[in-house]
Design a protein around this motif. Structure first.
Motif, PDB file in Angstrom:
ATOM      1  N   ALA A  22      54.775  46.429  44.868  1.00 23.68           N
ATOM      2  CA  ALA A  22      56.055  46.613  44.208  1.00 23.68           C
ATOM      3  C   ALA A  22      56.094  45.791  42.927  1.00 23.68           C
ATOM      4  CB  ALA A  22      57.185  46.198  45.141  1.00 23.68           C
ATOM      5  N   ALA A  23      56.503  46.426  41.858  1.00 19.86           N
ATOM      6  CA  ALA A  23      56.641  45.749  40.567  1.00 19.86           C
ATOM      7  C   ALA A  23      58.092  45.420  40.309  1.00 19.86           C
ATOM      8  CB  ALA A  23      56.104  46.629  39.447  1.00 19.86           C
ATOM      9  N   SER A  24      58.345  44.208  39.887  1.00 20.83           N
ATOM     10  CA  SER A  24      59.707  43.806  39.552  1.00 20.83           C
ATOM     11  C   SER A  24      59.713  43.215  38.155  1.00 20.83           C
ATOM     12  CB  SER A  24      60.226  42.781  40.557  1.00 20.83           C
ATOM     13  OG  SER A  24      59.420  41.626  40.566  1.00 20.83           O
ATOM     14  N   GLY A  25      60.821  43.355  37.496  1.00 19.62           N
ATOM     15  CA  GLY A  25      60.955  42.792  36.164  1.00 19.62           C
ATOM     16  C   GLY A  25      60.558  43.748  35.064  1.00 19.62           C
ATOM     17  N   ARG A  26      59.886  44.850  35.430  1.00 18.60           N
ATOM     18  CA  ARG A  26      59.467  45.819  34.425  1.00 18.60           C
ATOM     19  C   ARG A  26      59.128  47.108  35.142  1.00 18.60           C
ATOM     20  NH1 ARG A  26      54.612  44.843  29.977  1.00 18.60           N
ATOM     21  NH2 ARG A  26      55.112  46.559  28.581  1.00 18.60           N
ATOM     22  N   THR A  27      59.463  48.224  34.594  1.00 16.53           N
ATOM     23  CA  THR A  27      59.163  49.489  35.249  1.00 16.53           C
ATOM     24  C   THR A  27      57.758  49.948  34.891  1.00 16.53           C
ATOM     25  OG1 THR A  27      59.941  50.868  33.440  1.00 16.53           O
ATOM     26  CG2 THR A  27      61.586  50.130  35.029  1.00 16.53           C
ATOM     27  N   PHE A  28      57.308  50.951  35.585  1.00 13.37           N
ATOM     28  CA  PHE A  28      55.975  51.482  35.357  1.00 13.37           C
ATOM     29  C   PHE A  28      55.826  52.093  33.966  1.00 13.37           C
ATOM     30  CE2 PHE A  28      54.964  50.126  39.220  1.00 13.37           C
ATOM     31  CZ  PHE A  28      54.644  50.991  40.252  1.00 13.37           C
ATOM     32  N   SER A  29      56.898  52.413  33.306  1.00 13.18           N
ATOM     33  CA  SER A  29      56.797  53.119  32.034  1.00 13.18           C
ATOM     34  C   SER A  29      56.180  52.252  30.953  1.00 13.18           C
ATOM     35  CB  SER A  29      58.181  53.586  31.587  1.00 13.18           C
ATOM     36  OG  SER A  29      59.027  52.467  31.375  1.00 13.18           O
ATOM     37  N   GLY A  30      56.114  50.920  31.161  1.00 12.81           N
ATOM     38  CA  GLY A  30      55.545  50.032  30.159  1.00 12.81           C
ATOM     39  C   GLY A  30      54.044  49.875  30.251  1.00 12.81           C
ATOM     40  N   TYR A  31      53.411  50.526  31.210  1.00  9.32           N
ATOM     41  CA  TYR A  31      51.988  50.336  31.434  1.00  9.32           C
ATOM     42  C   TYR A  31      51.222  51.638  31.227  1.00  9.32           C
ATOM     43  CZ  TYR A  31      54.027  46.394  33.866  1.00  9.32           C
ATOM     44  OH  TYR A  31      54.765  45.289  34.174  1.00  9.32           O
ATOM     45  N   SER A  32      49.966  51.513  30.887  1.00  7.18           N
ATOM     46  CA  SER A  32      49.134  52.699  30.748  1.00  7.18           C
ATOM     47  C   SER A  32      48.532  53.116  32.081  1.00  7.18           C
ATOM     48  CB  SER A  32      48.027  52.461  29.724  1.00  7.18           C
ATOM     49  OG  SER A  32      47.223  51.353  30.110  1.00  7.18           O
ATOM     50  N   ALA A  33      48.407  52.174  33.008  1.00  6.90           N
ATOM     51  CA  ALA A  33      47.828  52.484  34.310  1.00  6.90           C
ATOM     52  C   ALA A  33      48.200  51.410  35.330  1.00  6.90           C
ATOM     53  CB  ALA A  33      46.300  52.577  34.217  1.00  6.90           C
ATOM     54  N   VAL A  46      36.444  43.140  41.940  1.00  6.80           N
ATOM     55  CA  VAL A  46      35.929  44.411  41.445  1.00  6.80           C
ATOM     56  C   VAL A  46      36.999  45.500  41.521  1.00  6.80           C
ATOM     57  CG1 VAL A  46      33.548  43.867  42.041  1.00  6.80           C
ATOM     58  CG2 VAL A  46      34.991  45.039  43.718  1.00  6.80           C
ATOM     59  N   PHE A  47      36.811  46.501  40.718  1.00  6.33           N
ATOM     60  CA  PHE A  47      37.720  47.640  40.646  1.00  6.33           C
ATOM     61  C   PHE A  47      37.608  48.488  41.909  1.00  6.33           C
ATOM     62  CE2 PHE A  47      40.018  51.084  38.774  1.00  6.33           C
ATOM     63  CZ  PHE A  47      39.368  52.236  39.179  1.00  6.33           C
ATOM     64  N   VAL A  48      38.770  48.979  42.363  1.00  2.00           N
ATOM     65  CA  VAL A  48      38.797  49.868  43.522  1.00  2.00           C
ATOM     66  C   VAL A  48      39.328  51.248  43.129  1.00  2.00           C
ATOM     67  CG1 VAL A  48      39.812  50.291  45.794  1.00  2.00           C
ATOM     68  CG2 VAL A  48      39.082  47.974  45.153  1.00  2.00           C
ATOM     69  N   ALA A  49      40.503  51.276  42.520  1.00  2.00           N
ATOM     70  CA  ALA A  49      41.122  52.558  42.174  1.00  2.00           C
ATOM     71  C   ALA A  49      42.208  52.343  41.133  1.00  2.00           C
ATOM     72  CB  ALA A  49      41.722  53.225  43.414  1.00  2.00           C
ATOM     73  N   SER A  50      42.501  53.406  40.374  1.00  2.39           N
ATOM     74  CA  SER A  50      43.590  53.328  39.407  1.00  2.39           C
ATOM     75  C   SER A  50      44.207  54.698  39.201  1.00  2.39           C
ATOM     76  CB  SER A  50      43.115  52.752  38.073  1.00  2.39           C
ATOM     77  OG  SER A  50      42.209  53.631  37.440  1.00  2.39           O
ATOM     78  N   SER A  55      49.034  60.816  32.571  1.00  2.43           N
ATOM     79  CA  SER A  55      48.381  62.011  33.100  1.00  2.43           C
ATOM     80  C   SER A  55      48.364  62.054  34.625  1.00  2.43           C
ATOM     81  CB  SER A  55      46.940  62.092  32.595  1.00  2.43           C
ATOM     82  OG  SER A  55      46.169  61.009  33.109  1.00  2.43           O
ATOM     83  N   GLY A  56      48.527  60.902  35.258  1.00  5.07           N
ATOM     84  CA  GLY A  56      48.385  60.836  36.711  1.00  5.07           C
ATOM     85  C   GLY A  56      46.945  60.929  37.169  1.00  5.07           C
ATOM     86  N   ARG A  57      46.007  60.857  36.222  1.00  2.00           N
ATOM     87  CA  ARG A  57      44.596  60.973  36.577  1.00  2.00           C
ATOM     88  C   ARG A  57      44.187  59.783  37.442  1.00  2.00           C
ATOM     89  NH1 ARG A  57      39.569  62.380  32.462  1.00  2.00           N
ATOM     90  NH2 ARG A  57      37.945  62.455  34.075  1.00  2.00           N
ATOM     91  N   LEU A  58      43.343  60.085  38.424  1.00  2.00           N
ATOM     92  CA  LEU A  58      42.914  59.075  39.384  1.00  2.00           C
ATOM     93  C   LEU A  58      41.459  58.667  39.137  1.00  2.00           C
ATOM     94  CD1 LEU A  58      44.384  60.749  42.595  1.00  2.00           C
ATOM     95  CD2 LEU A  58      45.530  59.214  41.001  1.00  2.00           C
ATOM     96  N   TYR A  59      41.174  57.415  39.375  1.00  2.00           N
ATOM     97  CA  TYR A  59      39.817  56.896  39.266  1.00  2.00           C
ATOM     98  C   TYR A  59      39.523  56.064  40.518  1.00  2.00           C
ATOM     99  CZ  TYR A  59      40.302  58.049  34.310  1.00  2.00           C
ATOM    100  OH  TYR A  59      40.518  58.711  33.128  1.00  2.00           O
ATOM    101  N   TYR A  60      38.300  56.175  41.009  1.00  2.00           N
ATOM    102  CA  TYR A  60      37.889  55.443  42.205  1.00  2.00           C
ATOM    103  C   TYR A  60      36.501  54.842  42.030  1.00  2.00           C
ATOM    104  CZ  TYR A  60      41.677  57.931  44.565  1.00  2.00           C
ATOM    105  OH  TYR A  60      42.897  58.431  44.937  1.00  2.00           O
ATOM    106  N   ALA A  61      36.303  53.694  42.648  1.00  2.00           N
ATOM    107  CA  ALA A  61      34.953  53.154  42.759  1.00  2.00           C
ATOM    108  C   ALA A  61      34.163  54.045  43.698  1.00  2.00           C
ATOM    109  CB  ALA A  61      35.014  51.727  43.300  1.00  2.00           C
ATOM    110  N   ASP A  62      32.877  54.163  43.434  1.00  2.00           N
ATOM    111  CA  ASP A  62      32.036  55.022  44.271  1.00  2.00           C
ATOM    112  C   ASP A  62      32.092  54.610  45.735  1.00  2.00           C
ATOM    113  OD1 ASP A  62      29.380  55.461  41.805  1.00  2.00           O
ATOM    114  OD2 ASP A  62      31.276  56.515  42.098  1.00  2.00           O
TER     115      ASP A  62
END
Length: 116
Positions: A22-33, A46-50, A55-62
């Motif tokens: 949960a994000a507080s203090g700022r909405t999701f509209s201020g972020y690129s991902a 390490v990165f897991v997912a974004s 676009s709603g595009r999804l990215y995952y670690a292999d």
């Protein structure tokens, strides 16, 4: 802005967990991902997912493709990570993060422990 991750715990191999952030203090509209990262004991984070905001595009670690699913609820300012078919090597502290201008900002983590 504060990011509070929750939903971690102890689960047997093959089980499932759903993490929330949960994000507080700022909405999701201020972020690129929004994304999830993890850090196992003695290892780097390490990165897991974004998920991209526009676009709603999804990215995952292999290592998690086909097992983990990232999603978001903009009305609740929350991002989720559904984790299925968990393995002992998924054991880590999981962090949610926001991306702005190419840089990731991390919130608090939640421990996930998968027993064999």
């Amino acid at each position: 802005v504060q990011l509070q991750a929750s939903g971690g715990g102890l689960v047997q191999a093959g089980g499932s967990l759903r993490l929330s952030c949960a994000a507080s203090g700022r909405t999701f509209s201020g972020y690129s991902a929004m994304g999830w990262f993890r850090q196992a004991p003695g290892k780097e984070r390490v990165f897991v997912a974004s998920i991209r905001r526009s676009s709603g595009r999804l990215y995952y670690a292999d290592s998690v493709k086909g097992r983990f699913t990232i999603s978001r609820d903009n009305a609740k300012n929350t991002v989720y990570l559904q984790m299925n078919s968990l393995k002992p090597e998924d054991t880590a502290v999981y962090y949610c993060a926001t991306q702005t201008a190419g840089a990731w900002d991390f919130g608090s983590g939640t421990q996930v422990t998968v027993s064999s």
